[in-house]
Design a protein around this motif. Structure first.
Motif, PDB file in Angstrom:
ATOM      1  N   TYR A   1       7.306   0.276  -3.367  1.00 30.63           N
ATOM      2  CA  TYR A   1       6.734   1.539  -3.851  1.00 30.63           C
ATOM      3  C   TYR A   1       5.680   1.253  -4.912  1.00 30.63           C
ATOM      4  O   TYR A   1       5.861   0.414  -5.792  1.00 30.63           O
TER       5      TYR A   1
ATOM      6  N   TRP B   1       1.533   1.193  -0.111  1.00 27.30           N
ATOM      7  CA  TRP B   1       1.927   2.574  -0.456  1.00 27.30           C
ATOM      8  C   TRP B   1       0.691   3.400  -0.795  1.00 27.30           C
ATOM      9  O   TRP B   1       0.573   4.563  -0.378  1.00 27.30           O
TER      10      TRP B   1
ATOM     11  N   VAL C   1      13.021   1.713  -2.534  1.00 30.39           N
ATOM     12  CA  VAL C   1      11.786   1.473  -3.281  1.00 30.39           C
ATOM     13  C   VAL C   1      11.141   0.151  -2.903  1.00 30.39           C
ATOM     14  O   VAL C   1      10.066  -0.170  -3.410  1.00 30.39           O
TER      15      VAL C   1
END
Length: 580
Positions: free
Chosen positions: A172, A177, A144
């Motif tokens: 993330y 992202w 992540v």
């Protein structure tokens, strides 16, 4: 690094030599990748884009984008994988595990502190200071966050697992992202977590662990990484409450709840899309416009309404509603041929007052900039060596920059002071030796004895060096010699029968090429890219598909209020008329 929005400088397709170099750099940086995996990441024939961006701190970062997903980002000549790559190949980096509540802090820009690291039974990964590493959660092996090790493994143990562990660069749900397809991390079960009973369904967080998780990211958070703690803690409390509520539910009930959660946004988007359709139909279409091609209706009237809605809706074609009729007037091309304007559902739509659709986009730093105001451009004149004797009385030397009115005043005062006004006709000025040397050509020395006032002024300005002054709102005036460069619009050919429109010199007028490219892309529904101008370091040109000179001119003159005299190339627009 990507907590705040970044500014795109250029977006170009990668060259063949650069593609090979990129593959070699990835292979050297991540040796665990096999040849087949490298070919999947950097395919030979598929389009791979190089996107150069500026983050909010001013750092220049290069992104490598495949299928609209950023795969790697290059910072200070070092490659880092994004979460999109790590979800496919989670083992290419050494990994540190942490608790799920910490994720919200990482998303907000915090670094991972050592108290929040969950050490596996095999021990911490063998890293040195500055090594690239990833962060995962105890209930999922999908990374992540990506960053660098703040200290080596031995130092982590010697520090008693206190202090900073991983300096996070990308996480993330940050803006890097969001530059991709915004997909979520895949479920990759952690065998060790399942054995310890901390998988996604059984994982619990008590108050003590929650406080410890907060300390692990807040303990040494740098000023540049501060986030809105209230918002993060609110999200954290919400996620913990949901976990506690779902803890006692059965697996079937959880699956049903997940299906409902997936359906709800789609149903909402369908309803919103229908609302946009009805609004556009009622406010933009007239009876005289029928029959109307569905593609024309979509492009000219409806796109602004559904720009963010269409992808998340289940409706991929037109609504089948009883109050309008679709018909194929030509094979494969549908048109709206009839509308029931008295339908209650259509009549119930209230059309709001018109607003400026193209409000200025959010700029660098993530804060809304004020609406663009065109600069004030003034023509100035610089005293040349030849005219210096004429301006000596006014104490204006060579190189002095003057307004046209100042030039006129100085020349008038010179004429009056030297009593050069013709006594018989005051519209004429007698030429003395100084005026003769400054304003007359050699062939005129014996012929011209006097000049009209207007001729005197025009000759003076013609023999001065032209300059210009640009004043942007709230900024100091900028003075430069020569003529100001106009915004240049041209059409070039690409391939056999493809044309592209090129727009350059936008920076001279304070326009951000990336913002203009986005506005044009929305207007004409065609792709646009930014390309560097050869020989110029700080300028880029906007390239958009097709001959779009009309649209570019309308945008610059109508929306940005740039005067026509500062736009070059509008005469190259396609002529109107029907094709035979």
């Amino acid at each position: 690094m990507f907590v705040r929005p970044f500014r795109v400088k250029s977006n170009t397709a990668i060259k063949g030599s650069d593609r090979r170099k990129l593959k070699a750099d990835i292979s050297a940086a991540f040796p665990s990748l096999s040849a087949d995996e490298l070919s999947e990441l950097v395919p030979n024939k598929e389009e791979l884009n190089v996107v150069k961006i500026y983050v909010h701190k001013g750092d220049s970062v290069t992104l490598y984008v495949l299928h609209k997903n950023p795969l790697f980002f290059e910072l200070e000549k070092r490659l880092y994988p994004t979460v999109y790559v790590l979800w496919r190949y989670p083992t290419i980096l050494p990994t540190f595990r942490t608790w799920p509540p910490v994720l919200q802090k990482l998303i907000g820009g915090a670094d991972l502190m050592l108290p929040g690291v969950v050490a596996p039974s095999s021990g911490l990964p063998d890293v040195k200071q500055g090594d690239c590493c990833s962060v995962t959660l105890v209930n999922n092996r999908a990374p992540v966050a990506v960053g660098t090790a703040a200290v080596s493994r031995d130092e982590m143990h010697s520090l008693g697992m206190k202090g900073r562990g991983v300096c996070v660069l990308h996480a993330y749900m940050d803006n890097l992202w969001a530059f991709g397809d915004k997909s979520g991390p895949p479920p990759l079960p952690d065998a060790e977590s399942e054995g310890q009973g901390v998988n996604g369904e059984e994982y619990e967080v008590d108050d003590m662990e929650e406080e410890e998780a907060e300390k692990c990211v807040e303990e040494e958070q740098s000023p540049c990484q501060t986030v809105t703690d209230q918002a993060c803690s609110g999200i954290e409390e919400l996620s913990l409450t949901e976990q506690e509520e779902e803890k006692g539910d059965k697996g079937n009930e959880e699956e049903e709840g997940n299906q409902d959660d997936q359906k709800m946004p789609q149903e909402l988007m369908d309803a919103l899309l229908l609302q946009c359709f009805l609004h556009a139909l009622k406010s933009k279409v007239k009876k005289t416009d029928l029959p109307l091609l569905t593609s024309t209706f979509l492009r000219n009237h409806m796109f602004e309404e559904l720009h963010l809605v269409l992808k998340t809706s289940s409706i991929k074609r037109y609504f089948r509603c009883p109050f309008y009729t679709l018909k194929e007037l030509t094979k494969g091309v549908e048109s709206i041929v009839e509308v029931d304007w008295k339908n209650p559902e259509l009549r119930s739509i209230k059309v709001p007052e018109e607003t400026d659709v193209e409000a200025t986009p959010v700029q660098d730093g993530g804060e809304g900039e004020p609406l663009y105001h065109p600069p004030e451009i003034t023509t100035l004149y610089s005293v040349s060596a030849r005219l210096e004797p004429l301006f000596l009385d006014a104490k204006k030397r060579k190189g002095t920059i003057l307004q046209p009115a100042e030039v006129r005043h100085i020349v008038t005062e010179y004429v009056k002071k030297n009593e050069l006004v013709d006594e018989n006709n005051k519209n004429y000025v007698t030429i003395n030796p100084t005026l003769c040397d400054c304003l007359l050509d050699k062939s005129e020395y014996q012929e011209v004895e006097s000049l009209k006032w207007d001729d005197l002024f025009s000759r003076t300005l013609e023999r001065m060096q032209e300059c210009y002054q640009v004043v942007f709102p709230g900024q100091a005036p900028i003075k430069k010699k020569g003529h100001i460069e106009p915004i240049d619009i041209s059409v070039a050919s690409r391939g056999s029968n493809k044309k592209v429109t090129l727009v350059k010199n936008l920076e001279v007028y304070g326009l951000d090429p990336a913002v203009v490219a986005t506005a044009l892309q929305r207007r004409v529904q065609a792709s646009s890219v930014l390309q560097p101008i050869p020989g110029s370091k700080d300028k880029v040109l906007v390239q958009i598909q097709g001959n779009q000179i009309h649209q570019v001119g309308n945008l610059l003159q109508g929306h940005y209020q740039i005067p026509r005299k500062y736009i070059q190339g509008l005469d190259k627009a396609p002529k109107g008329g029907k094709k035979k």
